[in-house]
Design a protein around this motif. Sequence first.
Motif, short mmCIF file in Angstrom:
data_model
loop_
_atom_site.label_atom_id
_atom_site.label_comp_id
_atom_site.label_asym_id
_atom_site.label_seq_id
_atom_site.Cartn_x
_atom_site.Cartn_y
_atom_site.Cartn_z
N ASP A 9 0.83 -1.21 0.00
CA ASP A 9 0.00 0.00 0.00
C ASP A 9 0.86 1.26 0.00
N LEU A 10 1.99 1.23 0.72
CA LEU A 10 2.86 2.41 0.81
C LEU A 10 3.58 2.70 -0.50
N ALA A 11 3.86 1.67 -1.28
CA ALA A 11 4.57 1.86 -2.55
C ALA A 11 4.04 0.87 -3.57
N PRO A 12 2.82 1.10 -4.07
CA PRO A 12 2.18 0.14 -4.99
C PRO A 12 3.02 -0.12 -6.23
N GLY A 13 3.31 -1.40 -6.46
CA GLY A 13 4.00 -1.79 -7.67
C GLY A 13 5.48 -1.53 -7.71
N LYS A 14 6.05 -0.87 -6.70
CA LYS A 14 7.47 -0.51 -6.73
C LYS A 14 8.35 -1.76 -6.73
#
Length: 204
Positions: free
Chosen positions: A105-110
């Motif tokens: 959630d904090l970095a979607p897809g990273k």
Amino acid sequence: GELARLLSAAGRDDEAIQAYREVIQAYRKDISLDPKQPAACNSLAWLLATCPNPRLRDTDEALQLAETAVELAPDDANYRNTLGVARYRAGRWNEALGALSKAEDLAPGKSSAFNGFFLAMACWQLDDREQAREWYDSSVAWLEQDQPLLDQNSHWPDELRRFRAEAEELMGLNPEEIRGQRSEVSAVEAPRPQQNQPAATTDN
């Protein structure tokens, strides 16, 4: 840790173990001088939770360090990922889901595969087979789509290969069969799984 990784990849296990031990001791020394270093706590926690040689892993210390890193920097997605992996190693499946879902959630897809393979394994351990397979498939899709990102981080491919193999062994998946299935449906993009609400987490 790059030397240790290279030695491990080359099968020079004794030298790799010594190199990893030196890295671990260096991190411990840094943390002893300043315990409030989230980056150092996270790096050592990651190594102790995921070291290629299981003999050097220390789940209890990894968990304590990961919790400290998250306390110091609660909005860092990488630290949440490490906490989730440490909780998985400790057999705390629901809490692992909470931390890993928060990381995503904090970095979607990273860096979805780092979360996804462990989300898949945690779901499998909790007998949620369908969700486990969805997370596994989405992680494999991410690997296929984000090769440039992997090229920029030299140690990622080896780590992700190990995590993928671990998930496949746990879930009883045949890599060759999966590749065949994916080639038949290559035009269809794997959807990102819907996240189930963990039963009990500490990450609100």
